[in-house]
Design a protein around this motif. Structure first.
Motif, mmCIF file in Angstrom:
data_model
loop_
_atom_site.group_PDB
_atom_site.id
_atom_site.type_symbol
_atom_site.label_atom_id
_atom_site.label_comp_id
_atom_site.label_asym_id
_atom_site.label_seq_id
_atom_site.Cartn_x
_atom_site.Cartn_y
_atom_site.Cartn_z
ATOM 1 N N ALA A 1 0.825 -1.144 0.028
ATOM 2 C CA ALA A 1 0.104 0.033 -0.110
ATOM 3 C C ALA A 1 0.955 1.318 -0.162
ATOM 4 O O ALA A 1 0.701 2.186 -0.772
ATOM 5 N N PRO A 2 2.068 1.332 0.694
ATOM 6 C CA PRO A 2 2.735 2.466 0.800
ATOM 7 C C PRO A 2 3.156 2.977 -0.598
ATOM 8 O O PRO A 2 3.347 4.218 -0.807
ATOM 9 N N THR A 3 3.571 2.033 -1.267
ATOM 10 C CA THR A 3 3.981 2.144 -2.840
ATOM 11 C C THR A 3 3.039 2.209 -3.906
ATOM 12 O O THR A 3 3.361 2.892 -5.105
ATOM 13 N N GLN A 4 1.928 1.887 -3.713
ATOM 14 C CA GLN A 4 0.826 1.430 -4.694
ATOM 15 C C GLN A 4 -0.240 2.485 -4.757
ATOM 16 O O GLN A 4 -0.984 2.681 -5.830
ATOM 17 N N LEU A 5 -0.478 3.043 -3.560
ATOM 18 C CA LEU A 5 -1.641 3.976 -3.396
ATOM 19 C C LEU A 5 -1.085 5.232 -3.868
ATOM 20 O O LEU A 5 -0.174 5.950 -3.652
ATOM 21 N N ARG A 6 -1.779 5.911 -4.935
ATOM 22 C CA ARG A 6 -1.656 7.188 -5.575
ATOM 23 C C ARG A 6 -1.675 8.301 -4.404
ATOM 24 O O ARG A 6 -1.009 9.295 -4.258
ATOM 25 N N HIS A 7 -2.795 8.110 -3.707
ATOM 26 C CA HIS A 7 -2.779 9.047 -2.316
ATOM 27 C C HIS A 7 -2.648 8.304 -0.963
ATOM 28 O O HIS A 7 -3.592 7.377 -1.003
ATOM 29 N N ARG B 1 -2.338 6.392 2.275
ATOM 30 C CA ARG B 1 -3.341 6.067 3.510
ATOM 31 C C ARG B 1 -2.397 5.112 4.332
ATOM 32 O O ARG B 1 -1.711 4.267 3.932
ATOM 33 N N GLN B 2 -2.781 5.353 5.491
ATOM 34 C CA GLN B 2 -2.119 4.336 6.456
ATOM 35 C C GLN B 2 -2.698 3.204 6.671
ATOM 36 O O GLN B 2 -4.099 2.905 6.817
ATOM 37 N N PRO B 3 -2.001 1.950 6.114
ATOM 38 C CA PRO B 3 -2.898 0.619 6.204
ATOM 39 C C PRO B 3 -2.868 0.017 7.541
ATOM 40 O O PRO B 3 -2.083 0.255 8.317
ATOM 41 N N LEU C 1 -11.594 10.819 13.230
ATOM 42 C CA LEU C 1 -11.097 10.338 11.998
ATOM 43 C C LEU C 1 -11.003 11.301 10.779
ATOM 44 O O LEU C 1 -10.592 10.989 9.835
ATOM 45 N N ALA C 2 -11.412 12.401 11.057
ATOM 46 C CA ALA C 2 -12.014 13.352 10.027
ATOM 47 C C ALA C 2 -10.435 13.765 9.298
ATOM 48 O O ALA C 2 -10.434 14.180 8.071
ATOM 49 N N SER C 3 -9.408 13.860 10.194
ATOM 50 C CA SER C 3 -8.314 14.357 9.589
ATOM 51 C C SER C 3 -7.139 12.968 9.154
ATOM 52 O O SER C 3 -6.184 13.212 8.739
ATOM 53 N N HIS C 4 -7.668 11.797 9.280
ATOM 54 C CA HIS C 4 -7.105 10.580 9.126
ATOM 55 C C HIS C 4 -7.391 10.068 7.558
ATOM 56 O O HIS C 4 -8.683 10.236 7.188
ATOM 57 N N ARG C 5 -6.455 9.397 6.914
ATOM 58 C CA ARG C 5 -6.781 8.612 5.743
ATOM 59 C C ARG C 5 -6.153 7.535 6.090
ATOM 60 O O ARG C 5 -5.051 7.175 5.972
ATOM 61 N N LEU C 6 -7.159 6.235 5.916
ATOM 62 C CA LEU C 6 -6.775 4.918 6.452
ATOM 63 C C LEU C 6 -7.368 4.094 5.422
ATOM 64 O O LEU C 6 -8.235 4.054 4.630
ATOM 65 N N LEU C 7 -6.424 3.042 5.244
ATOM 66 C CA LEU C 7 -6.877 1.810 4.263
ATOM 67 C C LEU C 7 -7.084 0.696 5.309
ATOM 68 O O LEU C 7 -6.136 0.247 5.764
#
Length: 359
Positions: free
Chosen positions: A177-183, A185-187, A223-229
């Motif tokens: 995920a850290p290298t494949q997601l364009r935007h 997100r914390q997996p 979670l409003a300021s978080h971006r999670l996978l």
């Protein structure tokens, strides 16, 4: 000579913890249920030994095997072949050194079976998810499609039978995920086998996200300021007792929108429309309908099976031996046919075939 000791791997301990939860046991319960076979069969071991097992410290082989047996596990899937020590020593046995049998061990699984040639068997692990990148194989197409879907702004549902490799694929997605997601997100990976109920789920999610435990609006706000996978294994569990539509509805709410706090990758044995035909309230939308694009996970075809066997027999992490093992074409065809293309079944069959060559 000091008696060798066995140590569990980190992946093995995860399996043991799941088995302990499934049985509803505490470690004390386990300690009292272990049956040690020897010159005199005994029931029960010390809690200190059980704690050493779960803390990946070396313990006597007869205790190690007995603990695994009490948990319904194959001890060979739990042990760490690279961390078998002799008594108090800290050195490792090398792959080309065989362990000697210990007279006091009368268990049918004797130390003779711990011959290190098996530790050099490339067809591992035989059970459970593959969480070591060296061992993951054959799902490049599915990985590509999953990340295409995630990068398009949708969530993903990986659908497939048991032992088809869903958990292993989730682990690979987590790693990449850290290298494949364009935007970015914390997996976060959650195996719902380890989650007891709805409150436990919220606690686990918030802990992994690094926020105070919350639910409902408070969770949305936190979670409003978080971006999670969020990768959920065994998502069927949230349809069981102890879970309500509230948690399913919140997951949907947190995953909706192009800039949603959550993007989901869930693994299930059946289609989500079948698994969650509707919410508990018949007038409400099915929790994952329109949120998750389904990616079917199927058996390997013959070509992938061939490549898998070849890659393992030629693996660069194997300890070199005088006569490298090669399977015949007839053997390979038979293994593929018998496995039906199921990765775990093929692994187990190849392990046995390789073992026959060595032993």
């Amino acid at each position: 000579m000091p008696q060798p000791k066995l140590t569990a791997s980190e992946a093995g301990i995860e399996k043991a913890k799941i088995a302990l939860i499934d049985k509803g046991w505490s470690r004390e319960d386990l300690a009292s249920c272990v049956v040690v076979e020897g010159k005199k069969q005994t029931t029960g071991i010390s809690i200190q030994t059980v704690n050493s097992f779960f803390n990946c410290r070396g313990i006597k082989p007869q205790y190690f095997v007995a603990i695994c047996k009490a948990l319904g596990l194959n001890w060979q899937d739990i042990t760490n072949p690279n961390a078998t020590t002799r008594g108090p020593e800290t050195g490792f046995f090398h792959e080309n050194t065989s362990l000697q049998p210990v007279d006091s061990v009368k268990n049918p699984v004797s130390l003779v079976e711990l011959d290190n040639s098996n530790h050099n068997n490339p067809f591992i692990p035989q059970h459970g998810k593959i969480d070591d990148r060296r061992f993951f194989f054959g799902r490049e197409r599915e990985m590509r499609r999953v990340f295409e879907t995630l990068n398009s702004g949708s969530s993903v549902a990986i659908i497939g039978e048991r032992a088809i490799g869903k958990s292993s694929l989730l682990q690979a997605i987590y790693r990449q995920a850290p290298t494949q997601l364009r935007h970015p997100r914390q997996p976060i990976y959650l195996d719902l086998h380890n989650v007891c109920d709805e409150d436990d789920f919220y606690g686990a999610l918030c802990h992994e996200a690094g926020i105070e435990t919350a639910k409902g609006y408070q969770l949305q706000r936190a979670l409003a300021s978080h971006r999670l996978l969020l990768l959920l294994d065994e998502v069927e569990k949230i349809n069981w007792d102890g879970f309500t539509n509230q948690v399913r509805g919140q997951l949907r709410g947190l995953a909706e929108g192009s800039n949603a706090p959550l993007r989901l990758v869930v693994a299930a044995g059946t289609s989500l429309d079948t698994l969650f035909p509707d919410s508990q309230d018949k007038n409400m939308t099915s929790p994952f309908k329109g949120i998750c694009i389904e990616e079917p996970l199927k058996q390997w075809d013959d070509e992938i099976c061939h490549k898998f066997i070849a890659s393992r027999l030629q693996a660069d992490w194997l300890t070199p031996i005088d006569k490298p093992v090669n399977f015949t074409e007839d053997e390979i065809a038979g293994l593929i046919a018998e496995s039906g293309g199921y990765p775990q079944k093929l692994m187990q069959l190849c392990y046995k075939t390789y073992d026959r060559y060595i032993n």
